[in-house]
Design a protein around this motif. Structure first.
Motif, PDB file in Angstrom:
ATOM      1  N   ALA A 156      40.778  38.018  50.374  1.00  0.00           N
ATOM      2  CA  ALA A 156      40.002  38.435  49.922  1.00  0.00           C
ATOM      3  C   ALA A 156      39.407  39.631  51.133  1.00  0.00           C
ATOM      4  O   ALA A 156      39.009  40.179  51.212  1.00  0.00           O
ATOM      5  N   ASP A 157      41.263  39.427  51.490  1.00  0.00           N
ATOM      6  CA  ASP A 157      40.957  40.118  53.253  1.00  0.00           C
ATOM      7  C   ASP A 157      41.730  41.778  53.031  1.00  0.00           C
ATOM      8  O   ASP A 157      42.579  41.763  53.320  1.00  0.00           O
ATOM      9  N   TYR A 158      40.602  42.701  52.905  1.00  0.00           N
ATOM     10  CA  TYR A 158      41.059  43.626  51.919  1.00  0.00           C
ATOM     11  C   TYR A 158      41.594  44.469  52.792  1.00  0.00           C
ATOM     12  O   TYR A 158      42.482  45.952  52.971  1.00  0.00           O
ATOM     13  N   ASP A 159      40.570  44.100  54.612  1.00  0.00           N
ATOM     14  CA  ASP A 159      41.472  45.269  55.589  1.00  0.00           C
ATOM     15  C   ASP A 159      42.575  45.728  56.053  1.00  0.00           C
ATOM     16  O   ASP A 159      43.107  46.478  56.781  1.00  0.00           O
ATOM     17  N   THR A 160      42.904  44.129  56.148  1.00  0.00           N
ATOM     18  CA  THR A 160      44.547  43.815  56.300  1.00  0.00           C
ATOM     19  C   THR A 160      45.158  43.861  55.157  1.00  0.00           C
ATOM     20  O   THR A 160      46.279  44.571  55.484  1.00  0.00           O
ATOM     21  N   THR A 172      51.792  44.909  34.396  1.00  0.00           N
ATOM     22  CA  THR A 172      51.826  45.654  33.211  1.00  0.00           C
ATOM     23  C   THR A 172      51.820  47.062  32.780  1.00  0.00           C
ATOM     24  O   THR A 172      51.992  47.504  31.248  1.00  0.00           O
ATOM     25  N   GLY A 173      52.927  48.006  34.258  1.00  0.00           N
ATOM     26  CA  GLY A 173      53.286  49.400  33.751  1.00  0.00           C
ATOM     27  C   GLY A 173      52.283  49.847  34.706  1.00  0.00           C
ATOM     28  O   GLY A 173      52.465  50.622  34.446  1.00  0.00           O
ATOM     29  N   ARG A 174      51.223  49.969  34.960  1.00  0.00           N
ATOM     30  CA  ARG A 174      49.778  50.351  35.446  1.00  0.00           C
ATOM     31  C   ARG A 174      50.832  50.896  36.982  1.00  0.00           C
ATOM     32  O   ARG A 174      51.207  49.669  37.485  1.00  0.00           O
ATOM     33  N   VAL A 175      50.133  52.377  37.060  1.00  0.00           N
ATOM     34  CA  VAL A 175      50.862  52.623  38.246  1.00  0.00           C
ATOM     35  C   VAL A 175      49.629  52.955  39.415  1.00  0.00           C
ATOM     36  O   VAL A 175      48.665  53.582  38.898  1.00  0.00           O
ATOM     37  N   ASP A 176      49.581  52.821  40.274  1.00  0.00           N
ATOM     38  CA  ASP A 176      48.933  52.358  41.335  1.00  0.00           C
ATOM     39  C   ASP A 176      49.155  53.092  42.398  1.00  0.00           C
ATOM     40  O   ASP A 176      49.863  53.255  43.428  1.00  0.00           O
ATOM     41  N   SER A 177      48.402  54.557  43.472  1.00  0.00           N
ATOM     42  CA  SER A 177      48.339  54.634  44.806  1.00  0.00           C
ATOM     43  C   SER A 177      47.819  53.704  45.448  1.00  0.00           C
ATOM     44  O   SER A 177      47.183  53.040  45.180  1.00  0.00           O
ATOM     45  N   LYS A 178      48.232  53.974  46.749  1.00  0.00           N
ATOM     46  CA  LYS A 178      46.825  52.859  48.154  1.00  0.00           C
ATOM     47  C   LYS A 178      45.838  53.271  47.745  1.00  0.00           C
ATOM     48  O   LYS A 178      44.860  52.402  47.539  1.00  0.00           O
ATOM     49  N   ALA A 198      41.285  50.501  45.655  1.00  0.00           N
ATOM     50  CA  ALA A 198      39.573  50.808  45.328  1.00  0.00           C
ATOM     51  C   ALA A 198      39.511  49.449  44.051  1.00  0.00           C
ATOM     52  O   ALA A 198      38.263  49.156  44.018  1.00  0.00           O
ATOM     53  N   GLY A 199      40.591  49.499  43.542  1.00  0.00           N
ATOM     54  CA  GLY A 199      40.759  48.160  42.044  1.00  0.00           C
ATOM     55  C   GLY A 199      40.094  47.371  42.829  1.00  0.00           C
ATOM     56  O   GLY A 199      39.379  46.083  42.253  1.00  0.00           O
ATOM     57  N   LYS A 200      41.030  46.971  43.468  1.00  0.00           N
ATOM     58  CA  LYS A 200      41.133  45.804  44.656  1.00  0.00           C
ATOM     59  C   LYS A 200      39.589  45.008  45.248  1.00  0.00           C
ATOM     60  O   LYS A 200      38.920  43.919  44.997  1.00  0.00           O
ATOM     61  N   ARG A 201      38.633  46.040  45.674  1.00  0.00           N
ATOM     62  CA  ARG A 201      37.805  46.161  46.360  1.00  0.00           C
ATOM     63  C   ARG A 201      36.562  45.804  45.514  1.00  0.00           C
ATOM     64  O   ARG A 201      35.695  45.173  45.621  1.00  0.00           O
ATOM     65  N   SER A 202      36.491  46.704  44.393  1.00  0.00           N
ATOM     66  CA  SER A 202      35.352  46.584  43.366  1.00  0.00           C
ATOM     67  C   SER A 202      35.748  45.679  42.073  1.00  0.00           C
ATOM     68  O   SER A 202      34.671  44.957  40.990  1.00  0.00           O
ATOM     69  N   VAL A 212      45.092  33.255  38.806  1.00  0.00           N
ATOM     70  CA  VAL A 212      44.355  34.596  38.850  1.00  0.00           C
ATOM     71  C   VAL A 212      42.914  34.166  38.135  1.00  0.00           C
ATOM     72  O   VAL A 212      42.975  33.374  37.165  1.00  0.00           O
ATOM     73  N   GLU A 213      42.205  34.858  38.661  1.00  0.00           N
ATOM     74  CA  GLU A 213      40.452  34.800  37.852  1.00  0.00           C
ATOM     75  C   GLU A 213      39.869  36.336  38.320  1.00  0.00           C
ATOM     76  O   GLU A 213      39.895  36.760  39.588  1.00  0.00           O
ATOM     77  N   ARG A 214      38.904  36.050  37.172  1.00  0.00           N
ATOM     78  CA  ARG A 214      38.584  37.126  37.027  1.00  0.00           C
ATOM     79  C   ARG A 214      36.837  36.605  37.259  1.00  0.00           C
ATOM     80  O   ARG A 214      36.803  35.972  35.700  1.00  0.00           O
ATOM     81  N   ASP A 215      35.804  37.241  37.371  1.00  0.00           N
ATOM     82  CA  ASP A 215      34.221  37.063  37.734  1.00  0.00           C
ATOM     83  C   ASP A 215      34.344  35.097  36.965  1.00  0.00           C
ATOM     84  O   ASP A 215      33.530  35.311  35.935  1.00  0.00           O
ATOM     85  N   GLY A 216      34.876  34.589  38.405  1.00  0.00           N
ATOM     86  CA  GLY A 216      34.812  33.619  37.750  1.00  0.00           C
ATOM     87  C   GLY A 216      35.832  32.460  36.744  1.00  0.00           C
ATOM     88  O   GLY A 216      35.700  31.326  36.357  1.00  0.00           O
ATOM     89  N   ASN A 217      36.130  33.787  35.637  1.00  0.00           N
ATOM     90  CA  ASN A 217      37.134  32.658  34.435  1.00  0.00           C
ATOM     91  C   ASN A 217      38.573  32.697  34.607  1.00  0.00           C
ATOM     92  O   ASN A 217      39.129  34.018  34.677  1.00  0.00           O
TER      93      ASN A 217
END
Length: 135
Positions: A24-28, A43-49, A54-58, A90-95
């Protein structure tokens, strides 16, 4: 820069990118991504940087394990293409969200700031026995 050296550098940066996700070293992670990044999830979802970071950090998503295989690199001037197979736990919110297996392609661009990932595209890959898992 000799082609062999470019491939070695990008291979090391690709490992660093995966490690940054696990740590979770988002600066690197942000420093390794080109400002014009196009990131297509399995999944087909497309992101910009900006949207990807933003998604990774939140998000409460954490990457616990990564295994990569079948990696191949091809250099063309200041562009290095990488393809391979990856397994992510992968896990989300501990699950646990399970283990995802993907095939991916990415492109690294040599810039004044160094090599940066410009493109990522992933698709779900068959697991042993014919099933898939994905994210």
């Amino acid at each position: 820069m000799p082609i062999g050296r470019a491939v070695l550098e990008v291979g090391e940066l690709e490992a660093r990118r995966c490690r940054a996700l696990i740590d979770a070293d988002y600066d690197t992670l942000q420093s390794l991504l080109h400002d014009d990044l196009v990131y297509t999830h399995s999944t087909g979802r497309v992101d910009s940087k900006a949207s990807y970071m933003a998604g990774k950090r939140s998000a409460g998503t954490r990457y616990r394990r990564n295994e990569r295989s079948d990696m191949q690199f091809v250099a063309h001037g200041n562009l290095v293409l990488c393809t391979g197979r990856a397994l992510w736990e992968v896990e989300r919110d501990g699950n646990s969200l399970g283990v995802w297996t993907i095939r991916y392609s990415n492109a690294w661009l040599g810039t004044a700031a160094g090599w940066q990932m410009l493109l990522w595209h992933a698709t779900n890959a068959p697991l042993a026995g014919g099933g898939t898992a994905g994210g």
